[in-house]
Design a protein around this motif. Sequence first.
Motif, PDB file in Angstrom:
ATOM      1  N   UNK A  51      12.786  16.200  30.530  1.00 29.12           N
ATOM      2  CA  UNK A  51      13.113  14.804  30.234  1.00 29.12           C
ATOM      3  C   UNK A  51      13.552  14.693  28.777  1.00 29.12           C
ATOM      4  N   UNK A  52      14.665  14.021  28.536  1.00 26.99           N
ATOM      5  CA  UNK A  52      15.196  13.852  27.185  1.00 26.99           C
ATOM      6  C   UNK A  52      14.938  12.423  26.708  1.00 26.99           C
ATOM      7  N   UNK A  53      14.269  12.340  25.540  1.00 30.31           N
ATOM      8  CA  UNK A  53      14.047  11.060  24.870  1.00 30.31           C
ATOM      9  C   UNK A  53      14.839  11.076  23.567  1.00 30.31           C
ATOM     10  N   UNK A  54      15.619  10.041  23.303  1.00 30.91           N
ATOM     11  CA  UNK A  54      16.451   9.969  22.103  1.00 30.91           C
ATOM     12  C   UNK A  54      15.768   9.114  21.041  1.00 30.91           C
ATOM     13  N   UNK A  55      15.713   9.633  19.810  1.00 26.51           N
ATOM     14  CA  UNK A  55      15.154   8.876  18.687  1.00 26.51           C
ATOM     15  C   UNK A  55      16.100   9.002  17.497  1.00 26.51           C
ATOM     16  N   UNK A  56      15.876   8.148  16.486  1.00 19.33           N
ATOM     17  CA  UNK A  56      16.786   8.103  15.352  1.00 19.33           C
ATOM     18  C   UNK A  56      16.371   8.991  14.188  1.00 19.33           C
ATOM     19  N   UNK A  57      15.085   9.348  14.099  1.00 17.97           N
ATOM     20  CA  UNK A  57      14.627  10.039  12.898  1.00 17.97           C
ATOM     21  C   UNK A  57      13.479  10.994  13.209  1.00 17.97           C
ATOM     22  N   UNK A  82       5.908  10.389  15.238  1.00 21.76           N
ATOM     23  CA  UNK A  82       5.030   9.304  15.693  1.00 21.76           C
ATOM     24  C   UNK A  82       4.889   9.318  17.210  1.00 21.76           C
ATOM     25  N   UNK A  83       5.987   9.598  17.897  1.00 24.11           N
ATOM     26  CA  UNK A  83       5.957   9.649  19.356  1.00 24.11           C
ATOM     27  C   UNK A  83       5.005  10.738  19.855  1.00 24.11           C
ATOM     28  N   UNK A  84       5.079  11.926  19.242  1.00 27.44           N
ATOM     29  CA  UNK A  84       4.210  13.027  19.654  1.00 27.44           C
ATOM     30  C   UNK A  84       2.758  12.717  19.334  1.00 27.44           C
ATOM     31  N   UNK A 132       6.548  20.737   7.049  1.00 29.51           N
ATOM     32  CA  UNK A 132       5.980  19.392   7.156  1.00 29.51           C
ATOM     33  C   UNK A 132       5.479  19.120   8.575  1.00 29.51           C
ATOM     34  N   UNK A 133       6.264  19.541   9.558  1.00 32.77           N
ATOM     35  CA  UNK A 133       5.888  19.314  10.956  1.00 32.77           C
ATOM     36  C   UNK A 133       4.585  20.041  11.308  1.00 32.77           C
ATOM     37  N   UNK A 134       4.458  21.295  10.940  1.00 35.35           N
ATOM     38  CA  UNK A 134       3.264  22.043  11.294  1.00 35.35           C
ATOM     39  C   UNK A 134       2.015  21.445  10.647  1.00 35.35           C
ATOM     40  N   UNK A 135       2.217  20.738   9.527  1.00 39.01           N
ATOM     41  CA  UNK A 135       1.092  20.105   8.839  1.00 39.01           C
ATOM     42  C   UNK A 135       0.750  18.746   9.450  1.00 39.01           C
ATOM     43  N   UNK A 136       1.773  17.994   9.857  1.00 37.61           N
ATOM     44  CA  UNK A 136       1.555  16.600  10.251  1.00 37.61           C
ATOM     45  C   UNK A 136       1.328  16.394  11.745  1.00 37.61           C
ATOM     46  N   UNK A 137       1.801  17.296  12.579  1.00 35.43           N
ATOM     47  CA  UNK A 137       1.706  17.067  14.013  1.00 35.43           C
ATOM     48  C   UNK A 137       0.270  17.268  14.489  1.00 35.43           C
ATOM     49  N   UNK A 138      -0.177  16.402  15.382  1.00 38.33           N
ATOM     50  CA  UNK A 138      -1.563  16.422  15.879  1.00 38.33           C
ATOM     51  C   UNK A 138      -1.618  17.125  17.232  1.00 38.33           C
TER      52      UNK A 138
END
Length: 497
Positions: free
Chosen positions: A389-395, A401-403, A424-430
């Motif tokens: 499933x593909x979800x489109x986001x702007x940023x 935030x979605x994840x 940054x992603x590896x630090x911020x993603x939950x």
Amino acid sequence: MPTNIHHWIDNTEFPGSGGEFAPITNPATGAITGRVALADVDDARAVIAAAAAAFPAWRDTSLAKRTTILFRFRELLNERKGELAEIITSEHGKVVPDALGEVSRGQEVVEFACGIPHLLKGGFTENASTNVDAFSIRQPVGPVGIISPFNFPAMVPMWFFPIAIAAGNTVVLKPSEKDPSASLWLARLWKDAGLPDGVFNVLQGDKTAVDELLENPSIKAISFVGSTPIAQYVYATGTAAGKRVQSLGGAKNHAIVLPDADLDLAADAMVNAGFGSAGERCMAISALVAVGGVADELVHKIAERTRTLTTGDGTAGADMGPLVTKEHRDRVSAYVDAGEAAGATIVVDGREVRPAGDAGGFWLGPTLIDNATTDMSIYTDEIFGPVLVVVRVDSYDEALELINANPYGNGTAIFTNDGGAARRFQNEVEVGMVGINVPIPVPMAYYSFGGWKNSLFGDTHAHGTEGVDFFTRAKAVTSRWLDPSHGGLNLGFPRNT
């Protein structure tokens, strides 16, 4: 006449007395190929009793002897893994190369467990007080239960039982009734490797068998992998009965693709991670989050690749096999129907697949759905099938935030050539397991597997050092010996026995 699949006690098949059986089907044909025994309470207690009876002697068996058996099991598995792969394909449906990959990943944990003497070493402090020494040891917890899912009938049990057995525990494995034959094959391999009677046992069955494992006082710990509702039940029931429980639940794994990513690499990865094993993986990427203006080109590349895949019999060279049962196939297909009805765009429709296989097989081709929104069931639910499933986001911030808002936290990935964004992603993603340009970030055996949030119940992940901790208990000893003495003569070279 279909083959009957029974329980395993004391290194031999045990028919049991329950008398109930469930059919086993070949997903590529729909034909019934066997029947698996469904344990009643007496059967379950007999299997558990065998594990309990064998525990004291196995606990006291030296590490040298335990590891000798473990190394022998490893060699036999290497020699004969093709047999196991064919069994997995015949009952699960995944293609043979995928089944071989499953066995190889399980083998990594066997090899990790071969190093158990080092992993069980404690600490020692001499003269902590005057003439007093302090030290720590790790000891096995006792008979343990392993409840494994249908999608990895060899690998998931091997996440647990090599470490449990190497640490001195005895095991009762309860495999899925959908593909139970791999468990008996593994049991026979343990016997050939020299494992004593009662150390590795197999309990076939359904909820009756599960509940007895969760409630029987002889079982001291439970390892479970499956859907989140059942994982919650297993954790609540097992801990209420005073057991250690590690209960791995479901997932909704996202992959973010940033505009600077290599889109060919990303497209390849999405096809592999979305449709491998017909999407029946807790680590499958089922939600692609396309950031900025990347979506149109990326969806086009994925669609091109998806249309080249063949769906068919896993023994005949197809790229993707059937789903495990007709009921599951119909459930996954219904999600595609719901997504279409909700307004998503069906780019590649697996409902129209022309399989390279028997018409009675449980077929659903790879399915690519674009323009999904976060309120659609194709996004919110774990579909557990070949649906990307593909979800489109702007940023990037919107994607993150979605994840992080998702109730699951099993696995995720980011595709980018920007090291700063990846860091940054590896630090911020939950999320518990993160891939950077790696779509299925299953850790190596010497790390530990497991997610966050509703993907894990309990404090301990599978295999690695956390697995060793789960299957052992720490003990601290304080010792004073006022007059130590050793006697006797022996000029032979010291050796482990």
